[in-house]
Scaffold this motif. Structure first.
Motif, PDB file in Angstrom:
ATOM      1  N   ALA A  65       0.024   8.704  42.352  1.00  0.00           N
ATOM      2  CA  ALA A  65      -1.278   9.371  42.480  1.00  0.00           C
ATOM      3  C   ALA A  65      -1.658  10.108  41.198  1.00  0.00           C
ATOM      4  N   SER A  66      -0.679  10.672  40.513  1.00  0.00           N
ATOM      5  CA  SER A  66      -0.945  11.351  39.244  1.00  0.00           C
ATOM      6  C   SER A  66       0.341  11.349  38.419  1.00  0.00           C
ATOM      7  N   PHE A  67       0.163  11.479  37.127  1.00  0.00           N
ATOM      8  CA  PHE A  67       1.308  11.436  36.219  1.00  0.00           C
ATOM      9  C   PHE A  67       1.341  12.686  35.356  1.00  0.00           C
ATOM     10  N   VAL A  68       2.536  13.176  35.108  1.00  0.00           N
ATOM     11  CA  VAL A  68       2.722  14.280  34.172  1.00  0.00           C
ATOM     12  C   VAL A  68       2.548  13.703  32.768  1.00  0.00           C
ATOM     13  N   ARG A  69       1.815  14.403  31.934  1.00  0.00           N
ATOM     14  CA  ARG A  69       1.579  13.936  30.574  1.00  0.00           C
ATOM     15  C   ARG A  69       2.911  13.626  29.888  1.00  0.00           C
ATOM     16  N   SER A  70       2.948  12.533  29.201  1.00  0.00           N
ATOM     17  CA  SER A  70       4.103  11.976  28.478  1.00  0.00           C
ATOM     18  C   SER A  70       5.119  11.296  29.406  1.00  0.00           C
ATOM     19  N   TYR A  71       4.786  11.215  30.696  1.00  0.00           N
ATOM     20  CA  TYR A  71       5.614  10.464  31.637  1.00  0.00           C
ATOM     21  C   TYR A  71       4.797   9.346  32.298  1.00  0.00           C
ATOM     22  N   GLU A  72       3.731   8.933  31.623  1.00  0.00           N
ATOM     23  CA  GLU A  72       2.895   7.860  32.142  1.00  0.00           C
ATOM     24  C   GLU A  72       3.614   6.525  31.970  1.00  0.00           C
ATOM     25  N   SER A  73       3.491   5.685  32.968  1.00  0.00           N
ATOM     26  CA  SER A  73       4.070   4.345  32.896  1.00  0.00           C
ATOM     27  C   SER A  73       3.145   3.429  32.095  1.00  0.00           C
ATOM     28  N   PHE A  74       3.756   2.441  31.450  1.00  0.00           N
ATOM     29  CA  PHE A  74       3.004   1.429  30.723  1.00  0.00           C
ATOM     30  C   PHE A  74       3.420   0.053  31.215  1.00  0.00           C
ATOM     31  N   LEU A  75       2.493  -0.863  31.146  1.00  0.00           N
ATOM     32  CA  LEU A  75       2.738  -2.239  31.535  1.00  0.00           C
ATOM     33  C   LEU A  75       2.622  -3.114  30.300  1.00  0.00           C
ATOM     34  N   VAL A  76       3.677  -3.865  30.029  1.00  0.00           N
ATOM     35  CA  VAL A  76       3.679  -4.817  28.928  1.00  0.00           C
ATOM     36  C   VAL A  76       3.666  -6.217  29.536  1.00  0.00           C
ATOM     37  N   VAL A  77       2.742  -7.036  29.087  1.00  0.00           N
ATOM     38  CA  VAL A  77       2.720  -8.444  29.458  1.00  0.00           C
ATOM     39  C   VAL A  77       3.021  -9.226  28.196  1.00  0.00           C
ATOM     40  N   THR A  78       4.019 -10.086  28.284  1.00  0.00           N
ATOM     41  CA  THR A  78       4.443 -10.858  27.118  1.00  0.00           C
ATOM     42  C   THR A  78       3.702 -12.194  27.050  1.00  0.00           C
ATOM     43  N   ASP A  79       3.807 -12.831  25.904  1.00  0.00           N
ATOM     44  CA  ASP A  79       3.160 -14.119  25.684  1.00  0.00           C
ATOM     45  C   ASP A  79       3.570 -15.168  26.711  1.00  0.00           C
ATOM     46  N   ASP A  80       4.802 -15.075  27.207  1.00  0.00           N
ATOM     47  CA  ASP A  80       5.279 -16.050  28.191  1.00  0.00           C
ATOM     48  C   ASP A  80       4.981 -15.628  29.638  1.00  0.00           C
ATOM     49  N   GLY A  81       4.166 -14.555  29.825  1.00  0.00           N
ATOM     50  CA  GLY A  81       3.724 -14.152  31.148  1.00  0.00           C
ATOM     51  C   GLY A  81       4.604 -13.151  31.863  1.00  0.00           C
ATOM     52  N   ARG A  82       5.678 -12.721  31.229  1.00  0.00           N
ATOM     53  CA  ARG A  82       6.568 -11.726  31.842  1.00  0.00           C
ATOM     54  C   ARG A  82       5.887 -10.360  31.817  1.00  0.00           C
ATOM     55  N   ALA A  83       6.001  -9.616  32.928  1.00  0.00           N
ATOM     56  CA  ALA A  83       5.428  -8.271  33.023  1.00  0.00           C
ATOM     57  C   ALA A  83       6.563  -7.264  33.162  1.00  0.00           C
ATOM     58  N   VAL A  84       6.527  -6.233  32.328  1.00  0.00           N
ATOM     59  CA  VAL A  84       7.550  -5.191  32.359  1.00  0.00           C
ATOM     60  C   VAL A  84       6.835  -3.848  32.400  1.00  0.00           C
ATOM     61  N   SER A  85       7.234  -3.008  33.361  1.00  0.00           N
ATOM     62  CA  SER A  85       6.628  -1.696  33.525  1.00  0.00           C
ATOM     63  C   SER A  85       7.681  -0.621  33.290  1.00  0.00           C
ATOM     64  N   GLY A  86       7.305   0.449  32.590  1.00  0.00           N
ATOM     65  CA  GLY A  86       8.230   1.549  32.366  1.00  0.00           C
ATOM     66  C   GLY A  86       7.643   2.603  31.457  1.00  0.00           C
ATOM     67  N   LEU A  87       8.464   3.573  31.121  1.00  0.00           N
ATOM     68  CA  LEU A  87       8.077   4.640  30.197  1.00  0.00           C
ATOM     69  C   LEU A  87       8.435   4.224  28.785  1.00  0.00           C
ATOM     70  N   ILE A  88       7.568   4.509  27.844  1.00  0.00           N
ATOM     71  CA  ILE A  88       7.880   4.174  26.458  1.00  0.00           C
ATOM     72  C   ILE A  88       8.922   5.162  25.948  1.00  0.00           C
ATOM     73  N   ALA A  89      10.090   4.634  25.625  1.00  0.00           N
ATOM     74  CA  ALA A  89      11.188   5.449  25.115  1.00  0.00           C
ATOM     75  C   ALA A  89      11.180   5.473  23.596  1.00  0.00           C
ATOM     76  N   ASP A  90      10.768   4.356  23.010  1.00  0.00           N
ATOM     77  CA  ASP A  90      10.779   4.232  21.552  1.00  0.00           C
ATOM     78  C   ASP A  90       9.829   3.106  21.167  1.00  0.00           C
ATOM     79  N   GLU A  91       9.189   3.270  20.047  1.00  0.00           N
ATOM     80  CA  GLU A  91       8.361   2.192  19.527  1.00  0.00           C
ATOM     81  C   GLU A  91       8.269   2.313  18.021  1.00  0.00           C
ATOM     82  N   ASP A  92       8.204   1.166  17.395  1.00  0.00           N
ATOM     83  CA  ASP A  92       8.008   1.108  15.954  1.00  0.00           C
ATOM     84  C   ASP A  92       7.174  -0.132  15.644  1.00  0.00           C
ATOM     85  N   ALA A  93       7.066  -0.495  14.401  1.00  0.00           N
ATOM     86  CA  ALA A  93       6.233  -1.634  14.011  1.00  0.00           C
ATOM     87  C   ALA A  93       6.767  -2.953  14.554  1.00  0.00           C
ATOM     88  N   GLN A  94       8.070  -3.018  14.839  1.00  0.00           N
ATOM     89  CA  GLN A  94       8.670  -4.275  15.283  1.00  0.00           C
ATOM     90  C   GLN A  94       8.790  -4.417  16.802  1.00  0.00           C
TER      91      GLN A  94
END
Length: 148
Positions: A65-94
């Protein structure tokens, strides 16, 4: 929520701590109180100061119903159609690394990502109110409300 809250018995904070740390609810796997518990979800050490009984019950019964800021879930859909949902723990250019559950992380190469967008669904499981007895739910609420 109002009806459910009105129907709950009186809760005991000490018993609520047992629910919080027990395997049935498994709250402490993701949430910390003081130095005890996980770090995936928001720290609940002083949650009773900032949330009402209704707020706390809503977070348990309807975690999306609501999310605490910085604990929002994200959905990633890959080129091959796979869907992964979770919290972003780390990200970089790669790549982007998502926390998808307790001790579960998924690293996805940016070149494989078709879309990356906020998810309307929390990684906290819904239906906890169905797994707990009314007394256990009341005790858990009493424990969280006592966290000041």
């Amino acid at each position: 929520l109002k009806r459910l809250l009105d129907e709950l018995p009186t809760g005991d904070p000490l018993s609520g701590f047992q629910v919080f740390r027990g395997s049935k609810a498994a709250c402490s796997a993701c949430h910390a109180v003081g130095y005890f518990g996980g770090r995936i979800g928001p720290d609940l050490t002083k949650i009773g100061q900032i949330r009402t009984d209704t707020d706390l019950l809503e977070a348990i019964v309807y975690p999306s119903a609501s999310f605490v800021r910085s604990y929002e879930s994200f959905l990633v859909v890959t080129d091959d159609g796979r869907a992964v949902s979770g919290l972003i723990a780390d990200e970089d250019a790669q790549s982007v690394t998502l926390v998808t559950g307790i001790d579960q992380r998924v690293r996805i190469a940016r070149e494989d990502i078709e879309t990356l967008q906020p998810s309307p669904v929390s990684i906290m499981p819904a239906g906890l109110d169905q797994q707990l007895t009314a007394q256990e739910l009341a005790d858990l609420l009493a424990f969280l409300k006592a966290k000041r």
